[in-house]
Design a protein around this motif. Structure first.
Motif, PDB file in Angstrom:
ATOM      1  N   GLN A  23       0.824  -1.207   0.000  1.00 33.70           N
ATOM      2  CA  GLN A  23       0.000   0.000   0.000  1.00 33.70           C
ATOM      3  C   GLN A  23       0.853   1.249   0.000  1.00 33.70           C
ATOM      4  O   GLN A  23       0.538   2.243  -0.676  1.00 33.70           O
ATOM      5  CB  GLN A  23      -0.922  -0.014   1.222  1.00 33.70           C
ATOM      6  CG  GLN A  23      -2.081  -0.974   1.051  1.00 33.70           C
ATOM      7  CD  GLN A  23      -2.880  -1.111   2.315  1.00 33.70           C
ATOM      8  OE1 GLN A  23      -2.444  -0.709   3.389  1.00 33.70           O
ATOM      9  NE2 GLN A  23      -4.054  -1.696   2.203  1.00 33.70           N
ATOM     10  N   LEU A  26       2.148   1.793  -3.432  1.00 33.06           N
ATOM     11  CA  LEU A  26       1.104   2.299  -4.323  1.00 33.06           C
ATOM     12  C   LEU A  26       0.825   3.773  -4.066  1.00 33.06           C
ATOM     13  O   LEU A  26       0.622   4.558  -4.996  1.00 33.06           O
ATOM     14  CB  LEU A  26      -0.175   1.485  -4.137  1.00 33.06           C
ATOM     15  CG  LEU A  26      -0.141   0.090  -4.734  1.00 33.06           C
ATOM     16  CD1 LEU A  26      -1.363  -0.692  -4.324  1.00 33.06           C
ATOM     17  CD2 LEU A  26      -0.042   0.158  -6.233  1.00 33.06           C
ATOM     18  N   LEU A  36      -7.536  -1.005 -11.485  1.00 39.63           N
ATOM     19  CA  LEU A  36      -7.306  -1.892 -10.359  1.00 39.63           C
ATOM     20  C   LEU A  36      -7.530  -3.352 -10.693  1.00 39.63           C
ATOM     21  O   LEU A  36      -7.043  -4.226 -10.013  1.00 39.63           O
ATOM     22  CB  LEU A  36      -8.215  -1.503  -9.182  1.00 39.63           C
ATOM     23  CG  LEU A  36      -7.918  -0.140  -8.572  1.00 39.63           C
ATOM     24  CD1 LEU A  36      -8.908   0.177  -7.473  1.00 39.63           C
ATOM     25  CD2 LEU A  36      -6.507  -0.104  -8.018  1.00 39.63           C
ATOM     26  N   MET A  40      -9.893  -6.732  -7.233  1.00 39.63           N
ATOM     27  CA  MET A  40      -9.325  -5.973  -6.125  1.00 39.63           C
ATOM     28  C   MET A  40     -10.382  -5.676  -5.071  1.00 39.63           C
ATOM     29  O   MET A  40     -11.353  -4.987  -5.348  1.00 39.63           O
ATOM     30  CB  MET A  40      -8.744  -4.659  -6.656  1.00 39.63           C
ATOM     31  CG  MET A  40      -8.090  -3.808  -5.602  1.00 39.63           C
ATOM     32  SD  MET A  40      -6.592  -4.547  -4.917  1.00 39.63           S
ATOM     33  CE  MET A  40      -5.465  -4.333  -6.278  1.00 39.63           C
ATOM     34  N   ARG A  43     -11.325  -2.861   0.355  1.00 42.93           N
ATOM     35  CA  ARG A  43     -10.663  -2.522   1.616  1.00 42.93           C
ATOM     36  C   ARG A  43      -9.163  -2.429   1.451  1.00 42.93           C
ATOM     37  O   ARG A  43      -8.485  -1.703   2.170  1.00 42.93           O
ATOM     38  CB  ARG A  43     -10.996  -3.573   2.671  1.00 42.93           C
ATOM     39  CG  ARG A  43     -10.604  -4.948   2.219  1.00 42.93           C
ATOM     40  CD  ARG A  43     -11.035  -6.017   3.196  1.00 42.93           C
ATOM     41  NE  ARG A  43     -10.823  -7.333   2.581  1.00 42.93           N
ATOM     42  CZ  ARG A  43      -9.639  -7.927   2.543  1.00 42.93           C
ATOM     43  NH1 ARG A  43      -8.585  -7.356   3.086  1.00 42.93           N
ATOM     44  NH2 ARG A  43      -9.507  -9.108   1.959  1.00 42.93           N
ATOM     45  N   LEU A  44      -8.685  -3.161   0.479  1.00 41.93           N
ATOM     46  CA  LEU A  44      -7.245  -3.102   0.274  1.00 41.93           C
ATOM     47  C   LEU A  44      -6.818  -1.781  -0.342  1.00 41.93           C
ATOM     48  O   LEU A  44      -5.781  -1.222  -0.025  1.00 41.93           O
ATOM     49  CB  LEU A  44      -6.806  -4.240  -0.657  1.00 41.93           C
ATOM     50  CG  LEU A  44      -6.752  -5.628  -0.053  1.00 41.93           C
ATOM     51  CD1 LEU A  44      -6.286  -6.622  -1.100  1.00 41.93           C
ATOM     52  CD2 LEU A  44      -5.852  -5.661   1.152  1.00 41.93           C
ATOM     53  N   VAL A  45      -7.654  -1.344  -1.238  1.00 45.70           N
ATOM     54  CA  VAL A  45      -7.262  -0.185  -2.037  1.00 45.70           C
ATOM     55  C   VAL A  45      -7.674   1.128  -1.395  1.00 45.70           C
ATOM     56  O   VAL A  45      -7.196   2.187  -1.767  1.00 45.70           O
ATOM     57  CB  VAL A  45      -7.889  -0.309  -3.440  1.00 45.70           C
ATOM     58  CG1 VAL A  45      -7.302   0.694  -4.383  1.00 45.70           C
ATOM     59  CG2 VAL A  45      -7.705  -1.708  -3.971  1.00 45.70           C
TER      60      VAL A  45
END
Lengths: 305, 112
Positions: A23, A26, A36, A40, A43-45
């Motif tokens: 993260q 990124l 993405l 994806m 919550r990750l992004v």
């Protein structure tokens, strides 16, 4: 390879998880993210998207449509961050929360851009005006003689040496012209009416003032030539007027008494008014010109004693 | 000296094979692989996963990504043993941004 900003607390006890590392990477390269991918999880992004600009977010959304519904919160945060004052109003005024924060953001952005543009225009115009003013004050080079304010063909202008005496004379002549102005008109359009008026004025003179030094004797011959009542009227009234006052002058009545009774009555009330005036003035200002009913061919002559 | 893990589970210096979707296979110590929760579960003897028996984990990741994952696991294993006395070299520097997205997804899947 990468220059990662050490904004996070350096984990001394625990290693940063790979997820976290990714993260951060990124975040450092947000602008390079184009899409993405379908898998994806949001919550990750999310932490990555929160840190990116509106344009980037929009681009990513276009590439990854399935993530749009999750981005409402992000847009809301962006609204608050970018335009804090306006978005705060939503809480203060309890305005209706926009359904789409995303659209709201762009509305705000456009409004802001317009305001900036207007301000810029205003400043620009002011600056231009200031420059214009400055230019006007500048010294200009030209080979043309500026137009003379006052051309002087005569060395001694007649209007310049205007003494008081001259001024009063000028004013007096002006006054005379204005006062005697109407005198000029009657001879032009109605010269015929002008003559009988003399007769009536002459009659008024003798009727009203017995003490006047001027005695006017009017001999009218038109009675015999005309047969209509019109020509008879004025000279008969004149003669009739003279009858009561026979001390001043002599006059021969030319018409039968009963005829001009009516006009006489009409004329009489109007006579006393002009008689009070200066005889000299009435000579030049026939007031009864309008009332005269004499024909064209009448030419009385009068003598002034 | 990679050698296949015994069927009985072996000792601490077991190696496990992690294969990628495009045919690459990586050998890592079991201990290292245990750094990942998913791999741990897969390789645990308690479960009945086939991987536990064979000691190999075929993952649906590209080799490039997988390599990075395993690198992280090794890094993690190394520094956990040390007790963080040394100045950790941030692993972020070792992550090329080109694979960062995929790495993120893999890392999440592997719970690392």
């Amino acid at each position: 390879m990468l220059d990662v900003a050490r904004h996070d607390v350096k984990p001394s006890k625990t290693l940063p998880s790979l997820v976290l590392c990714c993260q951060r990477v990124l975040n450092a390269n947000i602008d390079s993210i184009s899409g993405l991918g379908p898998d994806m999880p949001h919550r990750l992004v999310k932490p990555v998207l929160q840190g990116c600009s509106a344009n980037t977010l929009l681009r990513i959304e276009r590439e990854t449509p399935h993530i749009i519904e999750d981005n409402e919160e992000i847009w809301k945060d962006m609204c608050y961050r970018t335009y804090p004052i306006i978005t705060d109003q939503y809480d203060l005024l309890e305005r209706e929360v926009p359904l789409s924060w995303r659209d709201e953001f762009f509305i705000l952005r456009d409004a802001e851009a317009k305001r900036l543009e207007e301000a810029g225009n205003r400043i620009r115009i002011q600056r231009l005006e200031a420059e214009e003013l400055k230019k006007q004050r500048q010294v200009k080079f030209t080979d043309r003689v500026p137009p003379a304010k006052r051309s002087r063909p005569w060395f001694a202008s007649p209007t310049q040496p205007k003494s008081l005496f001259q001024k009063t004379r000028a004013d007096a002549s002006k006054l005379q012209k204005s006062v005697f102005g109407p005198r000029m008109l009657p001879p032009m359009p109605a010269s015929k009416g002008f003559r009988p008026a003399f007769a009536s004025s002459g009659a008024t003179l003798s009727f009203g003032e017995s003490t006047t030094p001027v005695h006017v004797t009017t001999i009218t011959r038109r009675v015999t030539s005309a047969t209509s009542t019109k020509p008879i009227g004025p000279p008969e009234t004149a003669s009739k007027r003279k009858q009561p006052d026979s001390s001043a002058d002599h006059r021969h009545p030319k018409s039968p008494p009963p005829a001009p009774v009516i006009p006489e009555q009409r004329m009489q009330p109007k006579l006393p008014a002009p008689t009070k005036k200066d005889p000299m003035a009435s000579l030049f200002m026939p007031k009864h010109r309008a009332h005269s009913q004499l024909p064209n061919a009448v030419r009385p002559s009068h003598t002034i004693r | 000296m990679p050698r296949d893990v015994d069927m009985e589970g072996g000792g601490k210096s077991d190696w496990v094979r992690i294969t990628s979707v495009d045919g690459f296979s990586f050998m890592v110590l079991r201990k290292v692989a245990m750094g990942s929760g998913t791999l741990k579960n897969m390789l645990s003897s308690d479960s009945n996963f086939a991987e536990a028996l064979s000691g190999t984990c075929p993952l649906q990741e590209r080799a490039v990504v997988l390599e990075k994952v395993l690198e992280y696991l090794a890094y993690k294993n190394t520094y956990e043993e040390n007790g963080s006395k040394d100045d950790l070299e941030h692993f972020e520097k070792r992550v090329p941004p080109e694979i960062a997205l995929e790495l993120l997804m893999a890392a999440d899947y592997l719970e690392s």
